[in-house]
Design an enzyme around this catalytic site. Sequence first.
Site, PDB file in Angstrom:
ATOM      1  N   ARG A 236      37.760  36.771 -56.367  1.00  0.00           N
ATOM      2  CA  ARG A 236      36.468  37.063 -56.968  1.00  0.00           C
ATOM      3  C   ARG A 236      36.320  36.228 -58.244  1.00  0.00           C
ATOM      4  O   ARG A 236      37.273  36.095 -59.013  1.00  0.00           O
ATOM      5  CB  ARG A 236      36.361  38.553 -57.340  1.00  0.00           C
ATOM      6  CG  ARG A 236      36.155  39.486 -56.160  1.00  0.00           C
ATOM      7  CD  ARG A 236      34.773  39.314 -55.536  1.00  0.00           C
ATOM      8  NE  ARG A 236      34.515  40.238 -54.451  1.00  0.00           N
ATOM      9  CZ  ARG A 236      34.675  39.973 -53.148  1.00  0.00           C
ATOM     10  NH1 ARG A 236      35.112  38.785 -52.767  1.00  0.00           N
ATOM     11  NH2 ARG A 236      34.400  40.878 -52.228  1.00  0.00           N
ATOM     12  N   GLU A 265      27.506  34.264 -58.288  1.00  0.00           N
ATOM     13  CA  GLU A 265      27.115  33.587 -57.045  1.00  0.00           C
ATOM     14  C   GLU A 265      25.655  33.889 -56.718  1.00  0.00           C
ATOM     15  O   GLU A 265      25.203  35.004 -56.953  1.00  0.00           O
ATOM     16  CB  GLU A 265      28.020  34.075 -55.903  1.00  0.00           C
ATOM     17  CG  GLU A 265      29.466  33.654 -56.124  1.00  0.00           C
ATOM     18  CD  GLU A 265      30.436  34.265 -55.125  1.00  0.00           C
ATOM     19  OE1 GLU A 265      29.988  34.946 -54.173  1.00  0.00           O
ATOM     20  OE2 GLU A 265      31.642  34.063 -55.302  1.00  0.00           O
ATOM     21  N   HIS A 283      31.979  30.406 -51.143  1.00  0.00           N
ATOM     22  CA  HIS A 283      32.447  31.728 -50.713  1.00  0.00           C
ATOM     23  C   HIS A 283      32.524  31.816 -49.178  1.00  0.00           C
ATOM     24  O   HIS A 283      31.829  32.622 -48.550  1.00  0.00           O
ATOM     25  CB  HIS A 283      31.528  32.832 -51.272  1.00  0.00           C
ATOM     26  CG  HIS A 283      32.199  34.178 -51.307  1.00  0.00           C
ATOM     27  ND1 HIS A 283      31.946  35.137 -52.257  1.00  0.00           N
ATOM     28  CD2 HIS A 283      33.126  34.744 -50.491  1.00  0.00           C
ATOM     29  CE1 HIS A 283      32.671  36.211 -52.022  1.00  0.00           C
ATOM     30  NE2 HIS A 283      33.399  35.990 -50.943  1.00  0.00           N
TER      31      HIS A 283
HETATM   32  C1  8YV Z   1      32.420  38.199 -48.138  1.00  0.00           C
HETATM   33  C2  8YV Z   1      34.547  38.694 -49.044  1.00  0.00           C
HETATM   34  O1  8YV Z   1      32.295  39.551 -48.319  1.00  0.00           O
HETATM   35  O2  8YV Z   1      35.400  40.348 -47.609  1.00  0.00           O
HETATM   36  C3  8YV Z   1      35.200  39.991 -48.761  1.00  0.00           C
HETATM   37  O3  8YV Z   1      35.551  40.693 -49.725  1.00  0.00           O
HETATM   38  O4  8YV Z   1      34.511  38.276 -50.158  1.00  0.00           O
HETATM   39  C4  8YV Z   1      33.874  37.907 -47.964  1.00  0.00           C
HETATM   40  O5  8YV Z   1      34.363  38.172 -46.727  1.00  0.00           O
HETATM   41  C5  8YV Z   1      31.480  37.790 -47.091  1.00  0.00           C
HETATM   42  O6  8YV Z   1      30.598  36.936 -47.711  1.00  0.00           O
HETATM   43  C6  8YV Z   1      30.714  38.930 -46.482  1.00  0.00           C
HETATM   44  O7  8YV Z   1      29.557  38.531 -45.907  1.00  0.00           O
END
Ligand code: 8YV
Length: 316
Positions: A236, A265, A283
Amino acid sequence: MSKPDVLVFAQSPSTAVMSQLALQFECHHVWQYPAAQQSSMIAAVAARIRAVWTVGPIGLDAGLIARLPRLEVVVVNSVGVDKIDLPALAARGIKVSNTPGVLTDDVADLAVLLLLAAQRRLPAMDAYVRRGDWATGARLQPAHGLRGKTAGIFGFGRIGQAIAARLAPFGMEFAYFQPRAIDGSAVPRAASLLELAARSDYLILCAPATAATRHAVDAEVLSALGPQGVLVNIARGALVDEAALVAALAEGRLGAAALDVFEDEPNVPAPLCALPNTVLTPHIGSLTVETRHAMGQLTLDNLCAHFSGVPLLTSV
Ligand code: 8YV
């Protein structure tokens, strides 16, 4: 019998998942509306909503939870739940699920790809060829190799351990830091994140975003990683003080950064884009056909479990 009403904040790229969802639930697709119209769209259906389908980057805040009086379950199509107000949900006994496990391999693969790309300067090498610099004999500096280097892993859970397993055949050493020591781990635990950075050539961030990890990677940690050091973040953006990162890269106190995640983001600070020693991706750790299908299916299975009166499969 009428189908349960679900507020859906993000589409799954799996058409199979989306069609099963439509078949079994009355879906209200927030993502189909422009941002300015979403609040009134939600207001029109709020009284009927029994479930929310969301993703980590969008989350679900206390204000919205308060607008949904019949809410029973929140299914998160992500592993990270840092933007979900868990205390507000717990206070009303609302259940929550996420998608652990199914995305581990692809996210770990991306971490390796980012590390290699930054260390071997893949974007610069690609640009060199495209610009015609090879043909004109422009000078090329050699990169450093990976063998014998130490990767420090911040957050040594499923994804962190999968990254170490992938990097071990490169002839690397490992250390990790997280508050809880892992019993029986062959990988040594550093006493702090700062100590981990000081003993590592590469710092790979795999920890969840919490109040305790916010800006944990600060100017001091970056300087400890050093002028040859590489920072990789697939976790993150909140873990890193981005202003301190830009300064460390620009001043040569840090060698390079390879980032899949950012503080705000999809806005990436312009200096990060302008610096030559960064590798940036939008991401995409879990963005493969197979994993996005598996995540969507698990999210749907959790939703179905709730409305069939059985325990959630992957409860948070
Ligand atoms: C995103 C992620 O969530 O699972 C997570 O925590 O950061 C990624 O897989 C993804 O963009 C969900 O659409």
